[in-house]
Write a protein that holds these residues in place. Structure first.
Motif, mmCIF file in Angstrom:
data_model
loop_
_atom_site.group_PDB
_atom_site.id
_atom_site.type_symbol
_atom_site.label_atom_id
_atom_site.label_comp_id
_atom_site.label_asym_id
_atom_site.label_seq_id
_atom_site.Cartn_x
_atom_site.Cartn_y
_atom_site.Cartn_z
ATOM 1 N N ARG A 166 -9.352 -5.792 -58.888
ATOM 2 C CA ARG A 166 -7.956 -5.386 -58.714
ATOM 3 C C ARG A 166 -7.955 -4.393 -57.559
ATOM 4 N NH1 ARG A 166 -3.697 -5.733 -62.719
ATOM 5 N NH2 ARG A 166 -1.934 -4.624 -61.853
ATOM 6 N N GLY A 167 -7.695 -4.907 -56.383
ATOM 7 C CA GLY A 167 -7.768 -4.074 -55.194
ATOM 8 C C GLY A 167 -9.217 -3.756 -54.860
ATOM 9 N N LYS A 168 -9.515 -2.466 -54.683
ATOM 10 C CA LYS A 168 -10.893 -2.067 -54.391
ATOM 11 C C LYS A 168 -11.743 -1.965 -55.640
ATOM 12 C CE LYS A 168 -9.766 0.641 -50.295
ATOM 13 N NZ LYS A 168 -9.801 1.976 -49.702
ATOM 14 N N LYS A 169 -11.093 -1.794 -56.766
ATOM 15 C CA LYS A 169 -11.818 -1.614 -58.031
ATOM 16 C C LYS A 169 -12.309 -2.969 -58.545
ATOM 17 C CE LYS A 169 -10.220 2.687 -58.803
ATOM 18 N NZ LYS A 169 -10.958 3.851 -59.036
#
Length: 97
Positions: free
Chosen positions: A69-72
């Motif tokens: 989820r995005g960078k995570k």
């Protein structure tokens, strides 16, 4: 085997498009504990839904998957599900779910 253990085996029914379409064939899908055997699942379903007889139980191990989820990034939780075929009357409680 204690009744407390049997009540803890089945966590919840799994409701998806595929599992809902299988209810016409009297097949119901449940999320179960990872250490549950087919015999344990059969006893638990027959105890939770009296008057129903379990014909077959199929268990499937669901491994964890990597999600982003995005960078995570992380992993989903692994688990186990059981597909139970019932002989006799359908389970009305799960038809409307």
């Amino acid at each position: 085997m204690s009744t407390e253990y049997l009540y803890q085996i089945i966590k919840r029914p799994l409701v998806s498009e595929k599992s809902t379409s299988q209810t016409s064939l009297q097949k119901y899908t449940f999320e179960v504990t990872k250490d549950a055997t087919k015999i344990d699942v059969k006893k638990a379903v027959e105890m939770l839904f009296p008057g129903r007889k379990v014909e077959t139980v199929r268990t499937v191990y669901m491994p964890s998957k990597e999600k982003r989820r995005g960078k995570k990034s992380g992993r989903t939780q692994s688990g186990k599900k059981a597909i139970v075929t019932i002989k006799g009357e359908p389970i009305e409680e799960l038809l409307g779910a």
